[in-house]
Write an enzyme that holds these catalytic residues in place. Structure first.
Site, PDB file in Angstrom:
ATOM      1  N   HIS A  47       0.720  -1.265  -0.158  1.00 60.29           N
ATOM      2  CA  HIS A  47       0.020  -0.104  -0.175  1.00 60.29           C
ATOM      3  C   HIS A  47       0.799   1.152  -0.047  1.00 60.29           C
ATOM      4  CE1 HIS A  47      -3.610  -2.387   0.744  1.00 60.29           C
ATOM      5  NE2 HIS A  47      -3.140  -2.943   1.408  1.00 60.29           N
ATOM      6  N   ASP A 178      -9.714  -6.204   5.272  1.00 57.48           N
ATOM      7  CA  ASP A 178     -10.177  -6.973   4.121  1.00 57.48           C
ATOM      8  C   ASP A 178     -11.091  -8.067   4.463  1.00 57.48           C
ATOM      9  OD1 ASP A 178      -9.203  -5.574   1.697  1.00 57.48           O
ATOM     10  OD2 ASP A 178      -7.029  -6.210   2.353  1.00 57.48           O
TER      11      ASP A 178
END
Length: 257
Positions: A47, A178
């Protein structure tokens, strides 16, 4: 060539604390986390935009310190896993692992023949530029490399038993944001379905002689996951820890923004 005592501790079921590094790719971050008691730092490539040149430098800042350099690669592909190991990490986290086939490909990318398909280059960063017999290095590198599969989708949760059964996968790490997203309950960490998923991952990991891991960003999370049996614990992210520490002190000052 450095060993990896964290891997032995994790597989022995000992509690091991560390942190994830997203923002502070600095010369001192490993030392600062070490002084806080962290035994591993996972530098994030998924990320953050972190590249291999910087990752190689960060690994060098770990040399001589009792804190292991690890990385979360963007995906479970050979080009990410093998290169990260070549620049010096002793552990690799792979996001969104969803099948035994994916888990086997991770192991193949991390291990040399005859157990894997990793290309050989010795006398470089990963073996501290030392000489020595390749066969001896291959054995030591296999023994030190910690492989972490993230269970963070509904598909991964369905296949967790098969993933845990793959030889070479050492840790099942729940990616909670997630996982709740893919379960259709985004951010609902008190939902009984999420707790059931967390408990299942830990039970499966322990049944297969693996460790269960989690990024527990506050004391409540740590208490919850330790009670469920999780032993490899990330205590937060670098920027999260900074904000939490600064916020607690700023609140003592008072005033308004």
């Amino acid at each position: 060539m450095r060993d990896n005592p964290v891997r032995a501790a994790v597989l022995a079921g000992e509690p091991v604390a560390g942190a994830m590094v997203f923002e502070f790719h600095t010369a001192g971050i490993a030392t600062l986390l070490m002084h806080a008691g962290c035994r591993f730092a996972i530098h994030d490539m998924e990320h953050t935009g972190l590249g291999f040149e910087t990752l190689k430098w960060l690994c060098a800042t770990h040399r001589g310190l009792p804190i292991e350099p690890m990385v979360r690669v963007p995906r479970g592909e050979y080009a990410f896993i093998a290169r990260a190991l070549d620049v010096g990490v002793t552990g690799v986290m792979v996001p969104m692992v969803e099948s035994a086939d994916e888990a086997r490909r991770i192991v193949e990318a991390a291990w040399y023949p005859p157990h894997g398909r990793r290309g050989a280059a010795f006398g470089f960063a990963h073996d501290d530029y030392e000489g020595g017999a390749p066969a001896d290095k291959i054995a030591r590198l296999r023994a030190r490399t910690l492989l972490i599969a993230q269970i963070e989708t509904e598909r991964g949760l369905e296949q967790v038993e098969a993933i845990a059964a793959v030889d070479g996968i050492d840790v099942l790490w729940v990616g909670h944001f997630d996982l709740t997203n893919f379960m259709g309950i985004p951010g609902a960490f008190d939902d009984p379905r999420f707790e059931a998923a967390m408990r299942r991952v830990c039970e499966v990991a322990r049944a297969h002689g693996k460790a269960a891991a989690f990024m527990a960003s506050d004391a409540r999370w740590i208490e919850r996951v330790r009670a469920w049996g999780y032993t490899m614990i990330g205590v937060g992210t670098d920027h999260g820890l900074l904000v939490a520490g600064a916020s607690a002190l700023v609140a003592k000052v008072g005033g308004t923004k």
